[in-house]
Every structure is written in C-alpha cells, then in structure tokens.
Enzyme design. Structure first.
Site, mmCIF file in Angstrom:
data_model
loop_
_atom_site.group_PDB
_atom_site.id
_atom_site.type_symbol
_atom_site.label_atom_id
_atom_site.label_comp_id
_atom_site.label_asym_id
_atom_site.label_seq_id
_atom_site.Cartn_x
_atom_site.Cartn_y
_atom_site.Cartn_z
ATOM 1 N N GLU A 47 0.829 -1.210 0.000
ATOM 2 C CA GLU A 47 0.000 0.000 0.000
ATOM 3 C C GLU A 47 0.857 1.253 0.000
ATOM 4 O O GLU A 47 1.984 1.246 0.492
ATOM 5 C CB GLU A 47 -0.968 -0.001 1.185
ATOM 6 C CG GLU A 47 -0.317 -0.228 2.542
ATOM 7 C CD GLU A 47 -0.454 0.962 3.486
ATOM 8 O OE1 GLU A 47 -0.326 2.102 3.007
ATOM 9 O OE2 GLU A 47 -0.654 0.726 4.692
ATOM 10 N N ARG A 72 -0.611 -3.071 12.057
ATOM 11 C CA ARG A 72 -1.121 -3.990 11.037
ATOM 12 C C ARG A 72 -1.455 -3.259 9.737
ATOM 13 O O ARG A 72 -2.447 -3.553 9.086
ATOM 14 C CB ARG A 72 -2.339 -4.769 11.567
ATOM 15 C CG ARG A 72 -2.058 -5.516 12.863
ATOM 16 C CD ARG A 72 -3.192 -6.414 13.275
ATOM 17 N NE ARG A 72 -3.273 -7.580 12.410
ATOM 18 C CZ ARG A 72 -2.519 -8.673 12.550
ATOM 19 N NH1 ARG A 72 -1.623 -8.733 13.508
ATOM 20 N NH2 ARG A 72 -2.667 -9.699 11.748
ATOM 21 N N CYS A 77 7.706 -1.167 -1.467
ATOM 22 C CA CYS A 77 8.910 -2.009 -1.501
ATOM 23 C C CYS A 77 9.957 -1.620 -0.479
ATOM 24 O O CYS A 77 10.567 -2.498 0.154
ATOM 25 C CB CYS A 77 9.511 -2.036 -2.907
ATOM 26 S SG CYS A 77 10.194 -0.463 -3.483
ATOM 27 N N HIS A 116 12.955 0.333 -7.675
ATOM 28 C CA HIS A 116 12.432 -0.814 -6.948
ATOM 29 C C HIS A 116 13.533 -1.448 -6.109
ATOM 30 O O HIS A 116 14.659 -1.638 -6.576
ATOM 31 C CB HIS A 116 11.844 -1.857 -7.897
ATOM 32 C CG HIS A 116 11.303 -3.053 -7.180
ATOM 33 N ND1 HIS A 116 10.329 -2.948 -6.210
ATOM 34 C CD2 HIS A 116 11.620 -4.370 -7.243
ATOM 35 C CE1 HIS A 116 10.071 -4.159 -5.719
ATOM 36 N NE2 HIS A 116 10.843 -5.031 -6.333
ATOM 37 N N ASP A 133 12.209 -10.834 -2.459
ATOM 38 C CA ASP A 133 11.480 -9.600 -2.745
ATOM 39 C C ASP A 133 10.026 -9.769 -2.308
ATOM 40 O O ASP A 133 9.268 -10.513 -2.925
ATOM 41 C CB ASP A 133 11.556 -9.286 -4.242
ATOM 42 C CG ASP A 133 10.852 -7.983 -4.606
ATOM 43 O OD1 ASP A 133 10.398 -7.264 -3.698
ATOM 44 O OD2 ASP A 133 10.773 -7.686 -5.815
#
Length: 280
Positions: A47, A72, A77, A116, A133
């Site tokens: 998210e 939670r 990434c 990334h 990953d």
C-alpha cells in the site's frame, strides 16, 4: 553502537514472526528463508497511503515495527523489504540491497529509473545467493525467493518465475525477472537489475523521491495489492481487480469514498488513517 546494531535493537524479531504467523525454525537455512518469505508475502498488503497523503514513509526500524507490525498496516517495496532484511539478518542471514528498473508495462528498461528495492540473500551452505522480494506490487511478484542463477526457474505459492539476462552497455550484467502468465502461457518481464549492492542511504533517497515527486504514480492515487493463498487483489485508483489462482480476472469500478474505504478495510485489512482521501 553501530547503525546496524541500533537498527537491530529497534527491531523485535519475535513480534515480527508472530505478525506473519511463522512458527517454524529460526536457523539461517533455505527452509527458513522460504518459509519466512512466503509468510511475509501473505501477511502484509502492499500500500502507498502515506505517499497519497504527501508523506514519505519512515524506513527506521522502530517506525516500521509500529506501522506494519503493531498497527497492522502495509507498505511498499522500501518498507517491506527493509523489514524483511531486518528479520533475515536477525535470523543469521547475510543480506544486501539491490535496485531494479520496473519493466512491467514498458518494452524499454532504460525508460524508467531504478526505483524498486529487492534483496540479495546469502544462505549458509548454499552455493548461490538468492533473490528475495516481498515488496513488488503486482500479480507477478515473487512469493518465495529464487536462486540467482541465469535461466533458473522456480515455483512458489502457485507462481512461476525465471531469470534471464538483457543486452546491456554497462560493465555489469543486466538481469531480468520474468513471471509466467497462466492465461497466455507466456513469460512477462517484471523488473531488470544488476547485482551492484545499494545501501540504506540510497533507498532513503529513492523512497523520498517516489513518495513526494508530483510525477510519481504513487502520489496520485491509491495503489494496493494483497495476495492470499487462492487469489490476488489489486486496487489501482478506482479499479478493483481480483485474479484467481487459475488466472481468472474479475474487476469493477468503485467511485464512492465510503465504499472504497470499506473495501480497503475488508479486503486489504487496512483501516485508512483519518485525513487521507482515497478518491481525491
């Protein structure tokens, strides 16, 4: 105390393992790496709600524990792979950061910057390092780590991947992670990368740019992903997509703020913080 020691002091391995439901071994071996990686991937949603609100999420270990483990929430990434790195290092693995160019949706790796984050993991007793990953927001993301070997194919969590190499002009070999599409039986490129290590300071810069630059897609609209044992969920702006294990896709548009907040809570397990408008 070194930076690494301070980071580990702020990281609670027991709380992290309880959050992902891992009750297996804690040895630095391949079984632990695979098990923790899969458990993480199935526990944390992807998210970008902080970026949507105009804030670059903190990558400090204590803040990652507070957000992803205790509150939670999910993350993208930099958050998720930094958290996994902390866990793997606490378990005894040697880990370094890698940076890739997302090629999914484009035919040219050079058209996108290296934004990334992935991990290179050394496993005691294994002849090759592994690519790990847990932070790639796509249905073709890795669910289990795979050996960094040219031509290697792996299957984990019902997904297939392989590693190939791309033509390049630089001094380092350019690797490509591909995912197998069960609908078309074709391989689709996910991201390209070299094995040059990147540091936490590098990812701090990448994180700030991705979360705050006005042209970054992560600042413009909510982008959430969640993987369960039998389906993959995606919310891209107003478009909600469900992909079954067999590749079957269903989708619908959601244009009501109350409805999308309810969906994010029910399907992605996230309570949207006050002050964040998902639909603008």
């Amino acid at each position: 105390m070194s930076d690494q020691q301070e980071h580990q002091a702020a990281f609670d391995l027991g709380a992290y393992l309880r959050r992902i439901g891992w009750e297996g071994g804690r040895r630095a071996d391949l079984a632990t790496l695979r098990g923790v990686h899969l458990a993480h991937a199935l526990s944390f949603p992807f998210e970008n709600l902080d970026a949507v609100s105009g804030t670059a999420p903190s990558l400090a270990p204590g803040d990652l524990m507070a957000k992803l483990v205790r509150s939670r929430r999910g993350g993208y990434c930099y958050e998720q792979n930094t958290l996994l790195r902390l866990a793997l290092e606490a378990l005894g693995f040697t880990v370094s950061g890698l940076a890739g160019r997302v090629v999914l949706g484009t035919g040219s790796p050079e058209s996108r910057p290296r934004t990334h984050m992935m991990l290179r993991v050394e496993v005691p007793g294994e002849p090759r390092p592994y690519l790990a990953d847990v932070g790639f927001g796509a249905v073709g993301a890795l669910l289990t780590p795979m050996p960094l070997v040219l031509g290697a194919e792996s299957e984990g969590g019902g997904r297939r991947h392989r590693l190939t190499r791309l033509p390049h002009e630089g001094p380092l070999e350019l690797w490509l992670l591909e995912a197998h599409d069960p609908r078309t039986a074709e391989w689709t490129g996910q991201y390209a990368f070299t094995l040059e290590p990147y540091t936490g300071q590098d990812f701090q810069v990448f994180n700030w740019y991705v979360a705050t630059h006005p042209r970054s897609p992560f600042t413009r609209r909510p982008y959430l992903q969640r993987t369960t044992p039998d389906r993959h969920l995606s919310l891209d702006g107003t478009r909600f997509v469900q992909t079954g294990a067999d590749g079957t896709v269903t989708e619908r548009e959601i244009t009501d703020e109350e409805e999308v907040r309810r969906l994010v809570g029910e399907e992605f397990g996230i309570t949207v913080p006050e002050g964040i408008a998902l639909l603008g």
